[in-house]
Design an enzyme around this catalytic site. Structure first.
Site, mmCIF file in Angstrom:
data_model
loop_
_atom_site.group_PDB
_atom_site.id
_atom_site.type_symbol
_atom_site.label_atom_id
_atom_site.label_comp_id
_atom_site.label_asym_id
_atom_site.label_seq_id
_atom_site.Cartn_x
_atom_site.Cartn_y
_atom_site.Cartn_z
ATOM 1 C CG HIS A 63 -1.597 8.885 3.260
ATOM 2 N ND1 HIS A 63 -1.682 7.522 3.399
ATOM 3 C CD2 HIS A 63 -1.335 9.360 4.502
ATOM 4 C CE1 HIS A 63 -1.461 7.193 4.664
ATOM 5 N NE2 HIS A 63 -1.238 8.289 5.357
ATOM 6 N NE ARG A 76 -3.150 2.750 2.497
ATOM 7 C CZ ARG A 76 -3.474 3.492 3.541
ATOM 8 N NH1 ARG A 76 -3.331 3.021 4.766
ATOM 9 N NH2 ARG A 76 -3.960 4.704 3.365
ATOM 10 C CD GLU A 104 -5.257 7.565 9.717
ATOM 11 O OE1 GLU A 104 -4.891 8.661 10.177
ATOM 12 O OE2 GLU A 104 -4.768 6.475 10.057
ATOM 13 C CG ASN A 164 -5.715 3.407 8.348
ATOM 14 O OD1 ASN A 164 -5.727 2.428 7.611
ATOM 15 N ND2 ASN A 164 -5.271 4.593 7.975
ATOM 16 C CE1 TYR A 202 -0.717 2.637 13.459
ATOM 17 C CE2 TYR A 202 -2.688 3.792 12.744
ATOM 18 C CZ TYR A 202 -1.417 3.304 12.473
ATOM 19 O OH TYR A 202 -0.859 3.480 11.244
ATOM 20 C CD GLU A 248 -2.161 4.120 8.076
ATOM 21 O OE1 GLU A 248 -2.031 4.490 9.270
ATOM 22 O OE2 GLU A 248 -2.223 4.902 7.120
#
Ligand SMILES: *[C@@H]1O[C@H](CO)[C@@H](O)[C@H](O)[C@H]1NC(C)=O
Ligand SMILES: *[C@@H]1O[C@H](CO)[C@@H](O)[C@H](O)[C@H]1NC(C)=O
Ligand SMILES: *[C@@H]1O[C@H](CO)[C@@H](O)[C@H](O)[C@H]1NC(C)=O
Length: 961
Positions: free
Chosen positions: A614, A569, A659, A780, A782, A841
């Site tokens: 991005h 990616r 995002e 994404n 985290y 991600e």
């Protein structure tokens, strides 16, 4: 037979601890420092799951003056604390312990709490002046004795072992008239009192503590003069007092030994307190000696005579001796013991009782200090059995029952004790939490509380209410520690055939702009301008060169091959293709680079996953309002069209926007709702362009990549927090996913937007055009946060915190919380119609100096990917792919190059910017090559990838089994 008799049956007729040689200077602390200071933050913080052995002594504590009240009830004499606190001005709000928790009249209430907690041990203290009002045996007060008999009987009847402190600071006032502990006569007077207590209560009490924290008695009472008897003679009184305390302790130990041990079979010891001391640098001898001396002055002062050789530690004798000499004194201010004293004192403890409390203003509690302290005690004092007799944290009066800080404290401190026991072999035998309930907190009065139960001191009946920490402690005790939660256990199994394994980068973070500013003077990207002007990034830290991926296609492909990914990616730099953001000028050189990159990938059998946006907006578009100007929707559509047209026959996986939440919230604080509105529309237009013009021909898929944390309520029993957690998730993920997947903003979002009167609502036609513009759910993720309600105008009405037991990373916002990953994947499945999900991600950063052995990253990927596997195998989530962030260390936006997410380390001191694999590369390659997790029984397995030159089958998978 009380349970303790059985458990300690082998201790009856105990032999005294052997005499040990004196401590060296510096002492064994060297060993502990050398063992622990090389630990990385990861090693230090990694939560240890495990349990204590059966029979571990869990308990809670209190002390007489702090809880009993009844200060003059039924003939009790005054203590030095009564005298001191009753004098106005000594304690905040002129509080005192006259009534305190009124435990003198509330035995049943106290027993009820203890029973409900199911503690095995209750540590309490006896009020000397309640038993002997003037301190002497002749003043015997039967009603006081009756109180303790009732209390102790109540404990025994409930199967709770009493652990009794004979002296917890409340000296009978009458004894202060003969100078208290500065008078050696106290030794015999104390002995008479203890003898009486053994004789009276010893049939039921098997754990005796002579003094609580003698160091505090001597130093704060007779040196600093802060606590009664408030003697301020720091030069010598504390040494004389400690000398008497040690002799008194030894005396009453021998009394027990000679008169009671054979018949009663209990244990006697003393409770010592200490804070762990650490040198700033263990390689500097002066610092090491100083830190060691701090420990010897606090702990060694009492522990060395008792547990070693009957004498003070040399570090202390020399220090006080030399200073006394300098002052021209004939003798050291530290008194010396005769040989007879030494023989009498040495070995007068059956176990070691230690306490460590976190001071009120030191919430920066360092839990790992407890583990080191326990290791030090083991090394220094010949591996004694250790009971932690007090350990707790204070919270302010504003905190009633929702005591999150205490929850974090217990989870971390008990875990450190567990590590000392399970990993270091320290003989930790018990843990006593301080304290049972909020009580009179000495010099702080009632302004803070250490309790597991909240006590309302404004109410005459002093009602007790369990705090959340009481529930937690109940669970810890019931589980005997922290067994690995089921949801954290590893699952062995495989992802579906054809699963996409990928790793990700973004253009600005890795490429290089210098080669391509053909049409505009720099800055050409909003990020360039930011990087070049904002002071946030130090001068040489911008994306001018970054990882020079623009010129290093071969190197990057080699890295990808090493990883064995089947996809890569990356993102297209909009201004590289369209320098002013419009179709006015197409930069063929820029497009060419992407063709070369894609061709090279395909030649290596790696398929591209391409992000169109991005974050690196062409600066020219920002100059006319960027995402706040709705003409950007067309600009983005045109840009997408150009890219689809040029690369679409080779690229089958498209991501429109990365995002959008962060673009709106972080980049555009002033008008996030307008920005989000335009981002959603731009995404929809790009999707339609593909759908209308290219899908039939190219057959690829297009989606948007949304980022979101998972949120749990800070207090799961509080509806407000539960609602706040829902808002956090709905706000982050739902803001974008709801229009795209379900149509329009959710009602929650609409309300939030309307309240901010930044009206941005979709027309019915827009709702229809946006809904369904997805071929998959790009995600994404985290970390997880704990949410609580907060009425703050411009946010989603929620504050967030992290559980302090969660592992840190190099990023302040990123805590290692794998279980939340599975939760949010399930949330997506339920909320957005079970879409195919591609993780675009997921990864973790570091900040410390370079270390290729990135065990924290291995831990992260193992646990997160395993949660994704559970979502797929156990929950039926439609998992299609996973991309690790990031291929290599790169420009981490505003954090520059300090925060590093890479699987490959990029050596920025070497002009050729070599990519060097970190250990996690081999680990991730193994997960990819095995398409999941092979069970320990299958190791070694041919799917495992080993670091060249190091061929130890199974090493990596075994690390975190
Ligand atoms: C002073 O310190 C040294 C060690 O630094 C020690 O050998 C000596 O005995 C000390 N003197 C006194 C009077 O304690
Ligand atoms: C929005 O962008 C257009 C160009 O696309 C520009 O003409 C217009 O002035 C911009 N509007 C604002 C408010 O900046
Ligand atoms: C990074 O490059 C510098 C300069 O060539 C070199 O001295 C250093 O050893 C390299 N570091 C690593 C970890 O490869």
């Amino acid at each position: 037979v009380p349970p303790v008799m059985q458990m300690y049956g082998n201790k009856i007729g105990i032999t005294r601890l052997p005499s040990l040689p004196p401590s060296e200077v510096p002492s064994k602390s060297k060993v502990v420092w050398e063992k622990f200071s090389p630990q990385t933050k990861f090693e230090r913080q990694l939560y240890h799951y495990g349990t204590f052995p059966e029979g571990f002594h869990w308990g809670v504590s209190s002390s007489a003056y702090q809880v009993e009240g009844g200060w003059n009830a039924d003939g009790k004499g005054p203590s030095v604390w009564d005298t001191f606190t009753q004098k106005p001005g000594n304690i905040p709000n002129n509080d005192n312990g006259d009534v305190a928790c009124d435990s003198y009249n509330k035995i049943d209430e106290d027993l009820h709490m203890l029973r409900a907690l199911k503690v095995k041990t209750y540590r309490l203290s006896l009020s000397w002046s309640r038993i002997f009002p003037n301190g002497y045996k002749s003043s015997h007060n039967q009603k006081g004795v009756d109180y303790y008999n009732r209390l102790i009987d109540g404990l025994i009847a409930n199967n709770i072992t009493p652990m009794v402190t004979l002296y917890h600071w409340d000296l009978p006032q009458a004894l202060q008239h003969i100078n208290g502990w500065d008078n050696p006569e106290m030794i015999n007077i104390f002995n008479e009192y203890c003898d009486f207590c053994y004789a009276t209560f010893g049939d039921r009490v098997k754990f005796w503590i002579t003094f609580n924290e003698p160091q505090t008695i001597a130093w704060s009472g007779y040196g600093l003069g802060q606590i009664p008897p408030n003697v301020k003679q720091p030069g010598d009184a504390p040494y004389r007092v400690a000398h008497n305390l040690l002799k008194a302790h030894a005396q009453v130990y021998h009394t027990y030994d000679e008169k009671y041990r054979a018949s009663q079979g209990g244990l006697v010891s003393i409770s010592l307190n200490a804070e762990w001391a650490e040198p700033l640098d263990i390689n500097v001898p002066r610092e090491m000696v100083a830190a060691d001396r701090a420990l010897q002055f606090q702990l060694g002062w009492f522990a060395h005579p008792i547990f070693k050789n009957g004498d003070y530690p040399d570090a202390m004798k020399w220090q006080v001796g030399n200073k006394s000499e300098l002052q021209g004194l004939p003798n050291s201010r530290l008194p010396s013991f005769t040989d007879e004293d030494k023989a009498f004192i040495q070995g007068t403890a059956d176990v070691l009782y230690g306490s460590e409390n976190t001071a009120v203003n030191e919430q920066k509690a360092v839990a790992w200090g407890l583990r080191r302290l326990l290791n030090w005690l083991k090394e220094e004092y010949g591996d004694p059995e250790i009971y932690i007799t007090e350990n707790g944290v204070a919270t302010g009066t504003a905190v009633t029952v929702d005591d999150t800080d205490r929850i974090f404290f217990l989870k971390t401190y008990v875990d450190e004790a567990l590590k000392a026991h399970n990993l270091d072999g320290v003989r930790v035998k018990g843990y006593i939490a301080s304290s049972l309930m909020d009580s009179f907190e000495w010099l702080k009065g009632y302004t803070v509380g250490y309790g597991l139960h909240y006590v309302n001191f404004k109410h005459s009946s002093r009602p007790r209410t369990p705090k959340r920490s009481a529930h937690l402690y109940f669970d810890i005790m019931r589980n005997n520690g922290f067994p690995l939660p089921t949801e954290e256990e590893m699952l062995y199994g495989h992802f579906p055939e054809g699963f996409i394994w990928s790793t990700a980068t973004a253009a600005y973070q890795v490429q290089s702009i210098l080669t391509n500013t053909l049409y505009f003077d720099s800055p050409a990207y909003i990020w360039d301008k930011f990087a070049h002007t904002a002071l946030k990034i130090s001068q040489d830290e911008n994306g001018d060169i970054a990882c020079d991926s623009y010129n290093k296609i071969t190197e990057d492909i080699n890295s990808l091959k090493t990883l064995r990914v089947n996809h890569y990616r990356f993102s297209i730099s909009w201004p590289r293709i369209m320098p002013d953001g419009t179709t006015r000028k197409i930069n063929e050189a820029g497009l060419n680079y992407y063709h070369r990159l894609v061709d090279a990938l395909l030649a290596a059998n790696i398929k591209p996953q391409v992000t169109l946006y991005h974050w690196d907006l062409p600066q020219a578009l920002q100059d006319v309002g960027g995402w706040e100007n709705d003409t950007i929707v067309e600009r983005f559509r045109d840009y997408s069209d150009v890219v689809f047209n040029s690369l679409g026959d080779k690229v089958k996986f498209w991501i429109t926007i990365n995002e959008p939440y962060n673009v709106a919230m972080i980049g555009h604080g002033t008008a996030p709702y307008i920005v989000a509105h335009n981002l959603i529309k731009a995404h929809a237009e790009a999707w339609h362009v593909y759908n209308d013009k290219y899908r039939a021909k190219h057959g690829g898929i297009v989606g948007i990549t949304i980022n979101s944390d998972w949120a749990e309520p800070r207090n799961p029993y509080k509806q407000e927090d539960v609602d706040a957690a829902v808002r956090v998730v709905q706000f982050q993920i739902g803001w974008f996913a709801h229009p795209v997947f379900n149509g329009d903003y959710s009602d929650l979002m609409k309300n939030i937007i309307r309240e901010r009167s930044l009206a941005a609502e979709f027309t019915p036609a827009e709702v229809a055009r946006i809904k369904g513009t997805h071929d998959y759910f790009g995600f994404n993720h985290y970390t997880t946060v704990l949410a609580y309600n907060m009425d703050y105008k411009n946010l989603e009405g929620a504050g967030t915190v992290a559980d302090r037991t969660w592992l840190d990373s190099g990023s302040f916002w990123l805590k290692v919380t794998p279980v939340g990953f599975r939760n949010i994947l399930n949330f997506i499945k339920e909320e957005y119609g079970d879409p195919p999900i591609y993780i675009t991600e997921n990864g973790v950063s570091e900040r410390e100096s370079m270390n290729l052995n990135d065990v924290h990253r291995i831990h992260y990927y193992d646990n997160y990917i395993n949660q994704a596997l559970k979502a797929y195998l156990l929950d039926g989530v439609d998992m299609r792919g996973y991309a690790a962030w990031s291929l290599m260390d790169n420009l981490e936006w505003t954090m520059g190059y300090d925060e590093r997410f890479g699987l490959f380390y990029v050596n920025r001191s070497d002009p050729s910017l070599p990519r060097i694999p970190k250990k996690s590369v081999w680990h991730y390659a193994t997960i990819i090559n095995c398409n999941g997790f092979i069970s320990p029984g299958e190791i070694p397995h041919e799917c495992q990838i080993h670091e060249p030159g190091i061929d130890i089958p199974g090493t990596y998978l075994l690390i975190y089994m």
